[in-house]
Scaffold this motif. Structure first.
Motif, PDB file in Angstrom:
ATOM      1  N   PHE A  68      22.313 -25.009   3.869  1.00 25.01           N
ATOM      2  CA  PHE A  68      22.602 -26.298   4.500  1.00 25.01           C
ATOM      3  C   PHE A  68      21.932 -27.473   3.791  1.00 25.01           C
ATOM      4  N   ARG A  69      21.020 -27.198   2.865  1.00 22.85           N
ATOM      5  CA  ARG A  69      20.256 -28.271   2.233  1.00 22.85           C
ATOM      6  C   ARG A  69      21.181 -29.229   1.487  1.00 22.85           C
ATOM      7  N   HIS A  70      21.088 -30.527   1.864  1.00 19.75           N
ATOM      8  CA  HIS A  70      21.857 -31.602   1.245  1.00 19.75           C
ATOM      9  C   HIS A  70      23.373 -31.405   1.384  1.00 19.75           C
ATOM     10  N   GLU A  71      23.779 -30.603   2.370  1.00 17.95           N
ATOM     11  CA  GLU A  71      25.204 -30.396   2.623  1.00 17.95           C
ATOM     12  C   GLU A  71      25.633 -31.262   3.804  1.00 17.95           C
ATOM     13  N   PRO A  72      26.605 -32.159   3.627  1.00 19.28           N
ATOM     14  CA  PRO A  72      27.051 -33.017   4.731  1.00 19.28           C
ATOM     15  C   PRO A  72      27.946 -32.252   5.696  1.00 19.28           C
ATOM     16  N   GLY A  73      28.082 -32.780   6.905  1.00 18.57           N
ATOM     17  CA  GLY A  73      28.946 -32.174   7.900  1.00 18.57           C
ATOM     18  C   GLY A  73      30.357 -32.718   7.833  1.00 18.57           C
TER      19      GLY A  73
ATOM     20  N   GLY B  82      31.847 -34.252   4.649  1.00 15.27           N
ATOM     21  CA  GLY B  82      31.292 -35.515   4.180  1.00 15.27           C
ATOM     22  C   GLY B  82      32.196 -36.707   4.432  1.00 15.27           C
ATOM     23  N   LEU B  83      33.093 -36.583   5.419  1.00 16.29           N
ATOM     24  CA  LEU B  83      34.045 -37.673   5.695  1.00 16.29           C
ATOM     25  C   LEU B  83      33.334 -38.938   6.171  1.00 16.29           C
ATOM     26  N   ILE B  84      32.225 -38.762   6.903  1.00 12.46           N
ATOM     27  CA  ILE B  84      31.489 -39.934   7.405  1.00 12.46           C
ATOM     28  C   ILE B  84      30.913 -40.721   6.236  1.00 12.46           C
ATOM     29  N   GLN B  85      30.342 -40.031   5.257  1.00 15.25           N
ATOM     30  CA  GLN B  85      29.761 -40.708   4.106  1.00 15.25           C
ATOM     31  C   GLN B  85      30.845 -41.326   3.227  1.00 15.25           C
ATOM     32  N   THR B  86      31.975 -40.632   3.129  1.00 14.03           N
ATOM     33  CA  THR B  86      33.082 -41.182   2.338  1.00 14.03           C
ATOM     34  C   THR B  86      33.624 -42.456   2.972  1.00 14.03           C
ATOM     35  N   ALA B  87      33.763 -42.438   4.320  1.00 14.04           N
ATOM     36  CA  ALA B  87      34.314 -43.602   5.013  1.00 14.04           C
ATOM     37  C   ALA B  87      33.368 -44.799   4.960  1.00 14.04           C
ATOM     38  N   THR B  88      32.057 -44.547   4.910  1.00 18.84           N
ATOM     39  CA  THR B  88      31.067 -45.646   4.903  1.00 18.84           C
ATOM     40  C   THR B  88      30.504 -45.900   3.509  1.00 18.84           C
TER      41      THR B  88
ATOM     42  N   SER C 197      23.864 -42.385   6.978  1.00 20.55           N
ATOM     43  CA  SER C 197      23.307 -41.049   6.724  1.00 20.55           C
ATOM     44  C   SER C 197      23.555 -40.074   7.861  1.00 20.55           C
ATOM     45  N   PHE C 198      24.426 -40.410   8.794  1.00 18.51           N
ATOM     46  CA  PHE C 198      24.696 -39.523   9.928  1.00 18.51           C
ATOM     47  C   PHE C 198      25.338 -38.232   9.428  1.00 18.51           C
ATOM     48  N   LEU C 199      24.704 -37.088   9.729  1.00 21.62           N
ATOM     49  CA  LEU C 199      25.159 -35.756   9.334  1.00 21.62           C
ATOM     50  C   LEU C 199      25.339 -35.630   7.821  1.00 21.62           C
ATOM     51  N   ALA C 200      24.499 -36.324   7.080  1.00 21.23           N
ATOM     52  CA  ALA C 200      24.576 -36.229   5.623  1.00 21.23           C
ATOM     53  C   ALA C 200      23.869 -34.988   5.096  1.00 21.23           C
ATOM     54  N   ASP C 201      22.997 -34.398   5.920  1.00 21.67           N
ATOM     55  CA  ASP C 201      22.240 -33.216   5.501  1.00 21.67           C
ATOM     56  C   ASP C 201      22.062 -32.318   6.720  1.00 21.67           C
ATOM     57  N   LEU C 202      22.755 -31.176   6.732  1.00 17.66           N
ATOM     58  CA  LEU C 202      22.716 -30.278   7.887  1.00 17.66           C
ATOM     59  C   LEU C 202      21.372 -29.576   8.046  1.00 17.66           C
ATOM     60  N   SER C 203      20.521 -29.623   7.033  1.00 14.46           N
ATOM     61  CA  SER C 203      19.194 -29.010   7.145  1.00 14.46           C
ATOM     62  C   SER C 203      18.167 -29.988   7.694  1.00 14.46           C
ATOM     63  N   ALA C 204      18.585 -31.225   7.985  1.00 15.07           N
ATOM     64  CA  ALA C 204      17.704 -32.269   8.511  1.00 15.07           C
ATOM     65  C   ALA C 204      18.285 -32.805   9.811  1.00 15.07           C
ATOM     66  N   PRO C 205      17.509 -33.590  10.594  1.00 13.55           N
ATOM     67  CA  PRO C 205      18.075 -34.227  11.789  1.00 13.55           C
ATOM     68  C   PRO C 205      19.292 -35.066  11.428  1.00 13.55           C
ATOM     69  N   ASP C 206      20.129 -35.388  12.417  1.00 13.25           N
ATOM     70  CA  ASP C 206      21.416 -36.023  12.098  1.00 13.25           C
ATOM     71  C   ASP C 206      21.304 -37.488  11.667  1.00 13.25           C
TER      72      ASP C 206
END
Length: 311
Positions: free
Chosen positions: A141-146, A149-155, A160-169
């Motif tokens: 999950f490290r550095h893997e978006p949820g 990665g559509l949220i990061q692509t759209a913004t 950084s929301f759900l940009a890294d599944l190994s970290a808080p959202d």
């Protein structure tokens, strides 16, 4: 192989030895998670499908456990008035009261062993412990978006929301760190608003409000207080402890709780249907079939059959 042997899945601390999280089972679940990810190409959807698969496999056990507990609760509720009369009648003789209580339960066909209807639920515990431990430490999950990665692509990578599944959202960042005494010991330092633990609290509240079966007997004030404390622990304390946990783990808990609510509603509807249309009693059906078979015999054959049965 050497690297896999170095990875130990536990419950987030050194206090839990590896055997209590069933390492072999955690590795099987991780293998399946990798397999699903290879097909879907997204870890968030892979987690959701993994939880769905585990719940589907364990559904027969869950259904049997809930039905057994519901039946036992209804039988005990029906016995409550009779038990109360016995308690009043033998209030000065505890030994005789115990004998009469045992006789009553025996006559009504209620056995204390029926209270073990929740036992199948405990058989699921190794699966959920292994799943929790595996998701907590899954390095995939490290550095893997949820969600691809559509949220990061759209913004354009600005959110950084759900940009890294190994970290808080990281739903919203304050730009500074807050350390709250006592609370930070449970949830860690606060750097922003994490949305998934808040959603988890709402889901737990719904689960407590709509899925908790009503009490079959009157509760004492102490028991009512204990129930309230348990609800607070589930609705408030658990999301607090999950506040800075990996967002992939939060996705797992939310998915599992939502599926648990839907599964519980389906099982209750199934139990209501059984109450309206109970299955025929096997002994009664066998007796009826025997009666029909005897009536179909001629008088001579019936007499011969009766003699053979007596012999």
């Amino acid at each position: 192989m050497l690297f896999r042997s170095l990875v130990v899945f536990n419950l987030g601390g050194c206090w839990c030895v590896s055997w209590c999280t069933f390492q072999w089972l955690a590795r099987v679940l991780l293998w399946y998670l990798d397999l699903v990810h290879g097909i879907l190409g997204d870890w968030t959807l892979a987690i959701i499908l993994l939880v769905f698969t585990v719940r589907a496999v364990l559904h027969p056990i869950t259904r049997k456990s809930q039905i057994n507990m519901s039946r036992f609760g209804k039988r005990m509720a029906a016995l409550a008035p009779k038990q109360k009369k016995l308690q009043e009648q033998f209030a000065s003789d505890p030994k005789q009261l115990q004998v009469e209580m045992a006789r009553l339960m025996r006559e009504e066909g209620v056995s204390p062993t029926q209270a073990l209807g929740c036992l199948p639920t405990f058989l699921q515990t190794p699966v959920w412990m292994a799943l929790y431990a595996m998701l907590y430490f899954a390095f995939q999950f490290r550095h893997e978006p949820g969600f691809y990665g559509l949220i990061q692509t759209a913004t354009n990578g600005n959110w950084s929301f759900l940009a890294d599944l190994s970290a808080p959202d990281h739903f919203f960042e304050f730009g500074t760190t807050f350390h709250i005494p006592f609370i930070s010991g449970l949830m860690g330092d606060i750097t922003g608003i994490n949305l998934l633990p808040l959603i988890l609290g709402v889901v737990f509240w719904v689960q407590q409000k709509y899925m908790t079966p009503p009490a079959t007997t009157a509760l004492t004030p102490e028991q009512e207080m204990q129930q309230k404390m348990m609800k607070v622990m589930m609705v408030v304390m658990f999301p607090v402890m999950m506040y800075n946990a990996p967002s992939g783990l939060a996705v797992y808990f939310i998915t599992n709780s939502v599926l648990g609510i839907l599964e519980g509603r389906w099982i209750r509807a199934h139990m209501d249907e059984l109450d309206k249309n109970p299955p025929p009693d096997k002994k009664a059906v066998a007796a009826a079939r025997k009666k029909v078979a005897n009536e179909a015999l001629s008088p001579f054959d019936r007499e011969k059959e009766t003699k053979r049965f007596k012999e």
